[in-house]
Design a protein around this motif. Structure first.
Motif, PDB file in Angstrom:
ATOM      1  N   LYS A 120      -7.432 -25.721 -25.776  1.00 56.11           N
ATOM      2  CA  LYS A 120      -8.085 -24.412 -25.921  1.00 56.11           C
ATOM      3  C   LYS A 120      -7.125 -23.358 -26.477  1.00 56.11           C
ATOM      4  O   LYS A 120      -7.546 -22.405 -27.128  1.00 56.11           O
ATOM      5  CB  LYS A 120      -8.633 -23.940 -24.569  1.00 56.11           C
ATOM      6  CG  LYS A 120      -9.871 -24.677 -24.078  1.00 56.11           C
ATOM      7  CD  LYS A 120     -10.348 -24.081 -22.759  1.00 56.11           C
ATOM      8  CE  LYS A 120     -11.685 -24.663 -22.304  1.00 56.11           C
ATOM      9  NZ  LYS A 120     -11.605 -26.070 -21.898  1.00 56.11           N
ATOM     10  N   SER A 158      -7.824 -29.388 -21.846  1.00 59.47           N
ATOM     11  CA  SER A 158      -8.017 -27.962 -22.084  1.00 59.47           C
ATOM     12  C   SER A 158      -6.779 -27.235 -22.576  1.00 59.47           C
ATOM     13  O   SER A 158      -6.879 -26.071 -22.960  1.00 59.47           O
ATOM     14  CB  SER A 158      -8.532 -27.286 -20.824  1.00 59.47           C
ATOM     15  OG  SER A 158      -9.915 -27.485 -20.702  1.00 59.47           O
ATOM     16  N   ALA A 203     -13.164 -27.276 -26.853  1.00 58.12           N
ATOM     17  CA  ALA A 203     -12.894 -27.064 -25.429  1.00 58.12           C
ATOM     18  C   ALA A 203     -11.917 -28.072 -24.855  1.00 58.12           C
ATOM     19  O   ALA A 203     -11.362 -27.820 -23.778  1.00 58.12           O
ATOM     20  CB  ALA A 203     -14.192 -27.119 -24.631  1.00 58.12           C
ATOM     21  N   HIS A 258     -12.904 -16.144 -20.395  1.00 56.22           N
ATOM     22  CA  HIS A 258     -13.877 -16.839 -19.541  1.00 56.22           C
ATOM     23  C   HIS A 258     -14.678 -15.857 -18.686  1.00 56.22           C
ATOM     24  O   HIS A 258     -14.959 -16.101 -17.511  1.00 56.22           O
ATOM     25  CB  HIS A 258     -13.172 -17.885 -18.665  1.00 56.22           C
ATOM     26  CG  HIS A 258     -12.510 -18.960 -19.466  1.00 56.22           C
ATOM     27  ND1 HIS A 258     -13.194 -20.056 -19.944  1.00 56.22           N
ATOM     28  CD2 HIS A 258     -11.235 -19.084 -19.917  1.00 56.22           C
ATOM     29  CE1 HIS A 258     -12.367 -20.819 -20.647  1.00 56.22           C
ATOM     30  NE2 HIS A 258     -11.178 -20.246 -20.642  1.00 56.22           N
ATOM     31  N   ALA A 318     -15.603 -21.866 -24.663  1.00 51.27           N
ATOM     32  CA  ALA A 318     -14.505 -22.215 -25.562  1.00 51.27           C
ATOM     33  C   ALA A 318     -15.019 -22.954 -26.786  1.00 51.27           C
ATOM     34  O   ALA A 318     -14.554 -22.726 -27.911  1.00 51.27           O
ATOM     35  CB  ALA A 318     -13.481 -23.068 -24.815  1.00 51.27           C
ATOM     36  N   GLY A 338     -11.134 -30.472 -18.931  1.00 48.79           N
ATOM     37  CA  GLY A 338     -10.714 -29.105 -19.135  1.00 48.79           C
ATOM     38  C   GLY A 338     -10.671 -28.271 -17.896  1.00 48.79           C
ATOM     39  O   GLY A 338     -10.290 -27.119 -17.943  1.00 48.79           O
ATOM     40  N   HIS A 393      -1.575 -22.921 -19.272  1.00 50.08           N
ATOM     41  CA  HIS A 393      -2.914 -23.512 -19.282  1.00 50.08           C
ATOM     42  C   HIS A 393      -2.800 -24.967 -18.852  1.00 50.08           C
ATOM     43  O   HIS A 393      -1.870 -25.672 -19.239  1.00 50.08           O
ATOM     44  CB  HIS A 393      -3.575 -23.445 -20.653  1.00 50.08           C
ATOM     45  CG  HIS A 393      -5.069 -23.355 -20.575  1.00 50.08           C
ATOM     46  ND1 HIS A 393      -5.853 -24.389 -20.093  1.00 50.08           N
ATOM     47  CD2 HIS A 393      -5.928 -22.359 -20.888  1.00 50.08           C
ATOM     48  CE1 HIS A 393      -7.126 -24.014 -20.133  1.00 50.08           C
ATOM     49  NE2 HIS A 393      -7.198 -22.786 -20.598  1.00 50.08           N
ATOM     50  N   ASN A 442     -16.207 -24.333 -20.435  1.00 46.90           N
ATOM     51  CA  ASN A 442     -15.992 -25.186 -21.599  1.00 46.90           C
ATOM     52  C   ASN A 442     -16.960 -24.834 -22.717  1.00 46.90           C
ATOM     53  O   ASN A 442     -16.613 -24.882 -23.898  1.00 46.90           O
ATOM     54  CB  ASN A 442     -16.160 -26.650 -21.201  1.00 46.90           C
ATOM     55  CG  ASN A 442     -14.963 -27.195 -20.446  1.00 46.90           C
ATOM     56  OD1 ASN A 442     -13.836 -27.078 -20.903  1.00 46.90           O
ATOM     57  ND2 ASN A 442     -15.208 -27.771 -19.287  1.00 46.90           N
ATOM     58  N   GLY A 451      -6.804 -16.504 -23.967  1.00 46.43           N
ATOM     59  CA  GLY A 451      -6.697 -17.954 -23.954  1.00 46.43           C
ATOM     60  C   GLY A 451      -5.742 -18.472 -22.905  1.00 46.43           C
ATOM     61  O   GLY A 451      -5.948 -19.552 -22.350  1.00 46.43           O
ATOM     62  N   THR A 489      -7.506 -23.433 -30.042  1.00 39.09           N
ATOM     63  CA  THR A 489      -8.790 -22.820 -30.400  1.00 39.09           C
ATOM     64  C   THR A 489      -8.678 -21.303 -30.427  1.00 39.09           C
ATOM     65  O   THR A 489      -9.119 -20.638 -31.380  1.00 39.09           O
ATOM     66  CB  THR A 489      -9.873 -23.253 -29.400  1.00 39.09           C
ATOM     67  OG1 THR A 489     -10.025 -24.677 -29.471  1.00 39.09           O
ATOM     68  CG2 THR A 489     -11.200 -22.572 -29.694  1.00 39.09           C
ATOM     69  N   TYR A 490      -8.078 -20.737 -29.395  1.00 37.91           N
ATOM     70  CA  TYR A 490      -7.998 -19.275 -29.330  1.00 37.91           C
ATOM     71  C   TYR A 490      -6.927 -18.720 -30.265  1.00 37.91           C
ATOM     72  O   TYR A 490      -7.028 -17.565 -30.699  1.00 37.91           O
ATOM     73  CB  TYR A 490      -7.794 -18.835 -27.881  1.00 37.91           C
ATOM     74  CG  TYR A 490      -9.052 -19.055 -27.060  1.00 37.91           C
ATOM     75  CD1 TYR A 490     -10.241 -18.429 -27.415  1.00 37.91           C
ATOM     76  CD2 TYR A 490      -9.063 -19.914 -25.975  1.00 37.91           C
ATOM     77  CE1 TYR A 490     -11.403 -18.647 -26.700  1.00 37.91           C
ATOM     78  CE2 TYR A 490     -10.228 -20.134 -25.239  1.00 37.91           C
ATOM     79  CZ  TYR A 490     -11.391 -19.497 -25.616  1.00 37.91           C
ATOM     80  OH  TYR A 490     -12.556 -19.711 -24.909  1.00 37.91           O
TER      81      TYR A 490
END
Length: 495
Positions: free
Chosen positions: A53, A50, A220, A102, A150, A470, A288, A147, A274, A56-57
């Motif tokens: 992530k 994770s 995710a 989240h 994400a 994650g 994270h 997850n 994130g 991703t963000y």
């Protein structure tokens, strides 16, 4: 690391960054114990779970900066050509801001569709459509680590840019930052530079190579990267979106990403975009965690000190990479040392302690189905102690003491942690714990309270499938996963 290699994990990768340059990128131990292959910081690729992530963000924020995405728009507005649709269960729509904190209100199932067979990897749109999560809470109300959420954010990025998620991050993040060994692709392409570290399980005191698994909800948790690549990613975030002559986010956009987007409670850690806050909220450290079946990782930024740390293991022990990060934070004073809590002068502490006493369940864990065993293992018991203090207990036997510093806010004795209760009409709605930013604790009704017995565990595990990626918050869950991983992989292969 010397005391951990061969005992806690067979191998590890570490990156420590100061400003725009790494001061340490190093491999430790074995990438594969059977082949006696050493970990190399610039060549050995780890599954970071994770922690991916954050990429991703970051991609979401690039879309916001370019005007093709809006943090507060209904995500359905970006899914017109996709098989994925978020149901309109509540009046308030699911937005990218909720996905990045989240707080979208999706039901937790933990499993980001992990498969043992690479042939079972499917398109992201198909996976999200077929694995649609129910909306069980109005958005913005509670943190419940997702997850699915994400992965949905990554799908929105892909839809908005008319490409695949993997191709987008390769082009717009990894390429510019020189992260040549990084990929979200499943399985990792044969021509990808570097060598993937072998996952390991602990067996009779020794580490044994395990089979790899594959993650269908790729945004995710399917990122694989070297320590050197993660140092570049850290540098870009410490540099407010830039490292050297390369800029992946405007400074204003990076500052927005690093600012608070959801407040659980002012006294505890909250969510940036994130990132979640780490340790003492006043220290401005953000982080994270990451975990796959047999890999773990942790990334921390201390922007006020211009320092970033990344640690990854090719195993999944209870004493994971966060423990290393914690030691580095303490050694270099990246946050204040724990202070002795000062008891509140407000009367009524014993009565308030009685009010909040009970058993609590974490919102980020499944409340139904075979994976609800994770929730049972993570129940927290709160008990009154002397002078209005509290004691908390977990099934693992972790007992801690707490002092009330203001009404319904309790600071840990000898630690950085904080408990903050929210009540309505004298009844507890939620318990916020600083060290558990991935969710909030909710009271367990008296009739549903129970001890987890061997019979309960046996029933849950007997129907167990490959599950966790994650979510690295509960060491009990990790150990249970390790114990059943080999059996479940065998069952899936036989099926």
């Amino acid at each position: 690391m010397a005391k951990r290699i061969g005992t806690t994990t067979p191998g590890a990768a570490v990156a420590i960054v100061s400003g725009d340059r790494p001061v340490l990128t190093k491999g430790y131990g074995a990438a594969d114990v059977d082949a006696d292959v050493p970990v190399r910081a610039d060549e050995t690729v780890f599954r970071v779970g994770s922690v991916g992530k954050l990429a991703t963000y970051t991609a979401v924020m690039q879309g916001v900066e370019r005007g093709v995405l809006d943090l507060d728009a209904d995500v359905n507005s970006y899914l017109g050509d996709s098989a994925v649709t978020v149901p309109d269960t509540y009046d308030e729509p699911v937005t990218l801001r909720y996905l990045g904190t989240h707080t979208a209100g999706f039901e937790s199932t933990l499993d980001p569709d992990i498969v043992a067979d690479p042939a079972a990897v499917d398109s992201l749109g198909t996976v999200l459509s077929e694995q649609q999560r129910s909306r069980i809470c109005p958005p913005g109300e509670l943190v419940g680590y997702s997850n699915y959420g994400a992965a949905l954010a990554g799908h929105v990025v892909a839809q908005a840019h008319e490409t695949t998620f993997e191709e987008y991050v390769q082009s717009e993040l990894f390429g510019p930052l020189g992260m040549t060994h990084s990929t979200f692709a499943q399985p990792i392409p044969d021509d990808q530079p570097g060598n993937l570290a072998t996952p390991h399980v602990r067996d009779d005191g020794a580490f044994t190579p395990a089979d790899d698994v594959y993650i269908n909800m790729r945004p995710a948790g399917s990122l694989s990267a070297t320590a050197t690549d993660m140092a570049s990613f850290i540098s870009a975030h410490l540099g407010n979106g830039a490292v050297g002559d390369v800029r992946i986010l405007d400074a204003e956009t990076a500052e927005t990403m690093h600012s608070r987007h959801h407040v659980r409670h002012p006294a505890v850690t909250n969510w940036r975009y994130g990132f979640h806050e780490y340790g003492n909220p006043d220290a401005n450290c953000i982080a994270h965690s990451g975990a796959t079946i047999n890999f773990t990782s942790y990334l921390l930024l201390a922007p006020d000190h211009d320092v970033g740390v990344f640690v990854a293991y090719n195993s999944n022990p209870s004493d994971g990479p966060k423990a290393v990060v914690d030691e580095i934070v303490a050694e270099y004073d990246l946050q204040p040392e724990p202070a002795t809590p000062t008891p509140t002068s407000r009367p009524g502490s014993p009565e308030r302690a009685e009010t909040v006493a009970g058993e609590y369940s974490l919102s980020s864990l499944p409340q139904s189905g075979p994976l609800q065993v994770a929730d049972r293992l993570a129940h927290l018991t709160v008990e009154p102690a002397t002078d209005g203090r509290l004691q908390t207990r977990t099934l693992e036997g972790d007992t801690r003491k707490w002092v009330e510093t203001e009404p319904y806010v309790y600071e840990e004795v000898g630690g950085q942690d904080v408990l903050a209760f929210e009540l309505t009409d004298g009844d507890v709605d939620v318990l916020n714990m600083s060290s558990e930013p991935t969710g909030v604790y909710q009271p367990v009704p008296f009739q549903e309270r129970q001890l987890v017995t061997g019979a309960v565990l046996g029933t849950a595990v007997s129907g167990f499938g490959l599950s966790l990626v994650g979510w690295a918050g509960q060491s009990a869950w990790r150990r249970l996963t390790q114990n059943v991983t080999q059996d479940t992989q065998r069952m899936e292969n036989e099926a």
